[in-house]
Design an enzyme around this catalytic site. Structure first.
Site, PDB file in Angstrom:
ATOM      1  N   GLY A 147       0.830  -1.209   0.000  1.00  0.00           N
ATOM      2  CA  GLY A 147       0.000   0.000   0.000  1.00  0.00           C
ATOM      3  C   GLY A 147       0.855   1.246   0.000  1.00  0.00           C
ATOM      4  N   GLN A 148       0.229   2.320  -0.416  1.00  0.00           N
ATOM      5  CA  GLN A 148       0.931   3.592  -0.390  1.00  0.00           C
ATOM      6  C   GLN A 148       0.022   4.628   0.233  1.00  0.00           C
ATOM      7  OE1 GLN A 148       2.107   5.149  -4.204  1.00  0.00           O
ATOM      8  NE2 GLN A 148       3.437   6.663  -3.247  1.00  0.00           N
ATOM      9  N   GLY A 149       0.510   5.326   1.223  1.00  0.00           N
ATOM     10  CA  GLY A 149      -0.251   6.431   1.801  1.00  0.00           C
ATOM     11  C   GLY A 149       0.432   7.723   1.391  1.00  0.00           C
ATOM     12  N   GLY A 150      -0.074   8.850   1.929  1.00  0.00           N
ATOM     13  CA  GLY A 150       0.559  10.114   1.630  1.00  0.00           C
ATOM     14  C   GLY A 150       1.980  10.126   2.174  1.00  0.00           C
ATOM     15  N   PHE A 151       2.238   9.309   3.175  1.00  0.00           N
ATOM     16  CA  PHE A 151       3.504   9.301   3.921  1.00  0.00           C
ATOM     17  C   PHE A 151       4.624   8.554   3.223  1.00  0.00           C
ATOM     18  CE2 PHE A 151       1.535   5.313   4.644  1.00  0.00           C
ATOM     19  CZ  PHE A 151       2.575   4.424   4.808  1.00  0.00           C
ATOM     20  N   GLY A 152       4.325   7.471   2.550  1.00  0.00           N
ATOM     21  CA  GLY A 152       5.350   6.560   2.065  1.00  0.00           C
ATOM     22  C   GLY A 152       4.724   5.208   1.802  1.00  0.00           C
ATOM     23  N   LEU A 153       5.453   4.168   2.181  1.00  0.00           N
ATOM     24  CA  LEU A 153       4.966   2.848   1.772  1.00  0.00           C
ATOM     25  C   LEU A 153       4.659   1.953   2.964  1.00  0.00           C
ATOM     26  CD1 LEU A 153       7.442   2.226  -1.167  1.00  0.00           C
ATOM     27  CD2 LEU A 153       5.000   2.628  -1.365  1.00  0.00           C
ATOM     28  N   LEU A 154       3.838   0.971   2.678  1.00  0.00           N
ATOM     29  CA  LEU A 154       3.428  -0.013   3.662  1.00  0.00           C
ATOM     30  C   LEU A 154       3.837  -1.388   3.119  1.00  0.00           C
ATOM     31  CD1 LEU A 154       1.113   0.358   6.061  1.00  0.00           C
ATOM     32  CD2 LEU A 154      -0.127  -1.105   4.508  1.00  0.00           C
ATOM     33  N   ASP A 178     -11.391  10.811  12.302  1.00  0.00           N
ATOM     34  CA  ASP A 178     -11.490  10.577  10.858  1.00  0.00           C
ATOM     35  C   ASP A 178     -12.081   9.196  10.567  1.00  0.00           C
ATOM     36  OD1 ASP A 178     -11.266  11.317   8.220  1.00  0.00           O
ATOM     37  OD2 ASP A 178      -9.155  10.787   8.031  1.00  0.00           O
TER      38      ASP A 178
HETATM   39  N1  LIG Z   1      -2.435  -2.624   8.921  1.00  0.00           N
HETATM   40  C1  LIG Z   1      -2.741  -2.648   7.623  1.00  0.00           C
HETATM   41  N2  LIG Z   1      -2.837  -3.814   6.947  1.00  0.00           N
HETATM   42  C2  LIG Z   1      -3.132  -3.845   5.631  1.00  0.00           C
HETATM   43  N3  LIG Z   1      -3.357  -2.737   4.891  1.00  0.00           N
HETATM   44  C3  LIG Z   1      -3.278  -1.545   5.511  1.00  0.00           C
HETATM   45  C4  LIG Z   1      -2.970  -1.433   6.894  1.00  0.00           C
HETATM   46  N4  LIG Z   1      -2.947  -0.118   7.241  1.00  0.00           N
HETATM   47  C5  LIG Z   1      -3.238   0.547   6.123  1.00  0.00           C
HETATM   48  N5  LIG Z   1      -3.441  -0.292   5.081  1.00  0.00           N
HETATM   49  C6  LIG Z   1      -3.754   0.078   3.702  1.00  0.00           C
HETATM   50  O1  LIG Z   1      -2.561   0.646   3.143  1.00  0.00           O
HETATM   51  C7  LIG Z   1      -2.850   1.835   2.406  1.00  0.00           C
HETATM   52  C8  LIG Z   1      -2.074   2.998   3.003  1.00  0.00           C
HETATM   53  O2  LIG Z   1      -2.577   3.201   4.295  1.00  0.00           O
HETATM   54  P1  LIG Z   1      -2.278   4.453   5.227  1.00  0.00           P
HETATM   55  O3  LIG Z   1      -3.293   4.498   6.302  1.00  0.00           O
HETATM   56  O4  LIG Z   1      -0.915   4.402   5.698  1.00  0.00           O
HETATM   57  O5  LIG Z   1      -2.313   5.591   4.220  1.00  0.00           O
HETATM   58  P2  LIG Z   1      -3.392   6.631   3.816  1.00  0.00           P
HETATM   59  O6  LIG Z   1      -4.425   6.733   4.849  1.00  0.00           O
HETATM   60  O7  LIG Z   1      -3.847   6.379   2.455  1.00  0.00           O
HETATM   61  O8  LIG Z   1      -2.435   7.833   3.717  1.00  0.00           O
HETATM   62  P3  LIG Z   1      -2.178   9.038   4.633  1.00  0.00           P
HETATM   63  O9  LIG Z   1      -3.061   8.865   5.816  1.00  0.00           O
HETATM   64  O10 LIG Z   1      -0.742   9.032   4.977  1.00  0.00           O
HETATM   65  O11 LIG Z   1      -2.538  10.131   3.720  1.00  0.00           O
HETATM   66  C9  LIG Z   1      -4.352   2.004   2.474  1.00  0.00           C
HETATM   67  O12 LIG Z   1      -4.914   1.460   1.307  1.00  0.00           O
HETATM   68  C10 LIG Z   1      -4.790   1.175   3.669  1.00  0.00           C
HETATM   69  O13 LIG Z   1      -6.088   0.635   3.504  1.00  0.00           O
END
Ligand SMILES: Nc1ncnc2c1ncn2[C@@H]1O[C@H](COP(=O)(O)OP(=O)(O)OP(=O)(O)O)[C@@H](O)[C@H]1O
Length: 441
Positions: A44-51, A177
């Site tokens: 996954g990718q969030g605004g922060f980086g990678l998962l 949120d």
């Molecule tokens: N514990 C987890 N297990 C599996 N997938 C996850 C988990 N946490 C987050 N994800 C998925 O990974 C992606 C990135 O999640 P994250 O919450 O870090 O980012 P975001 O909410 O999109 O970005 P940000 O909040 O930084 O703008 C999303 O699609 C989220 O559904």
């Protein structure tokens, strides 16, 4: 600082934050407790980086069934830092375990924190955090179900969220949120739901001292615009009643498909005023949402309305309201989350018309989700590319902010037939700024 209000589904505006580089599978990270973790594929990718998928370090490679994920971001970015504070203070496994024991709950939908640390590579420093790994998010389920959940599941989700909120509130935090895209199903158990993304979580009661009500015009409308609380619209830091108000809006949307202000999300003052009118006359608001005389959610929202800024909610009373709702439809909380209306019957009729083009779009997306999930190749290499914004004929216009989309059948400019697995588009100041898509060939 928390980001400004964002529209719909998922993430925040396209902030200029540095992205973490992609680490190869097998990279080993050591946390502050000297425990080593091994990375698998990014998921996954969030605004922060990678998962990344992750597991405790061993000679084995980290496979698709990995039990943990690791979030990584450059160490000088703020969002993971504030989320990490929440996890370190409130989500240690023994804290959660002892709460579950004392409250006799079978599970609690708060992700467990397993460790964190700093990692250096190529002269750069990264912050990372290890947490439980989950499965799909409820926004996807919502889209797959034609943007309506059966009433039974909405009431059950409300009950699960009351447990989660009571826990985090009792640990000095509010989430601020709550929305379907921040609710993830367990990876192994489709009947368990977890609230993620504590990037906006606020410590409303540090060391037990409650924050005072204070409007700050510079902080108006924080959160996700359609669901954010009246407190947030006014620039007040979120409190416990804010979380419950947000939950109320989510439940109404899940039942009736669309909140009355969703057509004008770019106008934050209009959204704020609509919510103020809703609070003044909840019965009238319910009539806008549901065409049937039966107006689920009214009692819940009336109870939330009685709360002052610093009040502790009557969680048990709110639970009883939702349980009475289950009883009224001849259902009980059997711990099974069934999202398909063919299983549970649909909810009450919605007052919000769904136009034929939108209905077609939803139908197309649902089919594509089914086809694409048959591929089950999420962990195989795929393409992630940014290209100029071009709306598909089925795509409803994105008004303002950022949106993450579902799956659709399309053609890749480079590789012939493909599915768009994940798409993201954003629009700011009335201008379409860009679009990113993840393709599965
Ligand atoms: N514990 C987890 N297990 C599996 N997938 C996850 C988990 N946490 C987050 N994800 C998925 O990974 C992606 C990135 O999640 P994250 O919450 O870090 O980012 P975001 O909410 O999109 O970005 P940000 O909040 O930084 O703008 C999303 O699609 C989220 O559904």
């Amino acid at each position: 600082m928390p980001p400004k209000a964002k529209a719909a589904g998922k993430g925040r505006g396209p902030e200029k934050r540095k992205l973490a580089e992609e680490f190869p599978p097998g990279e080993v990270l050591t946390d502050t407790g000297k425990k080593s973790w091994k990375l698998g594929a990014p998921i996954g990718q969030g605004g922060f980086g990678l998962l990344y998928l992750a597991d405790e370090n061993s000679s084995k490679t980290v496979g698709a069934g990995a039990p943990y994920v690791i979030k990584v971001e450059p160490s000088d970015n703020g969002p993971l830092f504030s989320e990490l504070k929440f996890y370190m203070r409130a989500a240690k496994p023994d804290q959660i375990q002892s709460w579950m024991k004392s409250h006799k709950t079978k599970y609690l939908g708060v992700p467990k924190y397993w460790g964190s640390g700093l990692h250096e590579k190529g002269g750069n420093r990264y912050r990372f955090m290890v947490m439980d790994r989950f499965g799909t998010d409820l926004q996807k389920k919502f889209e797959e179900s034609g943007r309506r959940f059966p009433r039974k599941v909405v009431l059950q989700l409300g009950l699960r969220l009351l447990d989660i909120l009571e826990y985090i509130h009792e640990h000095e935090y509010v989430h601020a949120d709550i929305k379907a895209s921040n609710l993830l199903l367990s990876h192994n158990n489709p009947n368990q739901v977890y609230l993620v993304d504590y990037g906006l979580a606020y410590r409303y009661s540090p060391e037990g001292i409650l924050k005072e009500y204070k409007e700050d015009p510079k902080r108006c409308h924080d959160g996700t615009i359609e669901f954010t609380s009246i407190d947030a619209h006014k620039g007040v830091s979120p409190c416990r009643r804010s979380d419950l108000e947000i939950l109320g809006y989510c439940m109404v949307q899940w039942l009736c498909s669309k909140l009355p202000w969703e057509d004008k999300l770019q106008d934050s003052l209009y959204v704020r005023d609509s919510k103020l009118r809703c609070r003044d006359n909840i019965s009238d608001f319910m009539s806008q949402c549901f065409s049937s005389p039966d107006k689920p959610g009214e009692k819940f929202m009336e109870e939330v309305k009685t709360l002052s800024y610093t009040d502790k909610p009557a969680y048990q009373k709110l639970r009883s309201i939702l349980e009475a709702g289950l009883k009224s439809i001849g259902a009980k909380d059997d711990d099974k989350l069934e999202f398909s209306s063919s299983v549970n019957g649909v909810g009450p009729l919605s007052s919000v018309e769904v136009g034929p083009q939108r209905a077609q779009h939803r139908k197309t997306c649902c089919c594509a989700v089914m086809v694409a999930s048959a591929f089950k190749t999420w962990h195989a290499p795929d393409l992630f590319e940014a290209r100029p914004f071009k709306r598909s004929p089925f795509q409803p216009p994105l008004i303002e902010g950022r949106e993450e989309g579902g799956v659709s059948d399309s053609s890749s400019p480079r590789q012939g037939r493909a599915f768009i697995i994940q798409s993201e588009r954003w629009r700011k100041g009335g201008k379409e700024e860009g679009r990113k898509e993840r393709w599965r060939i």
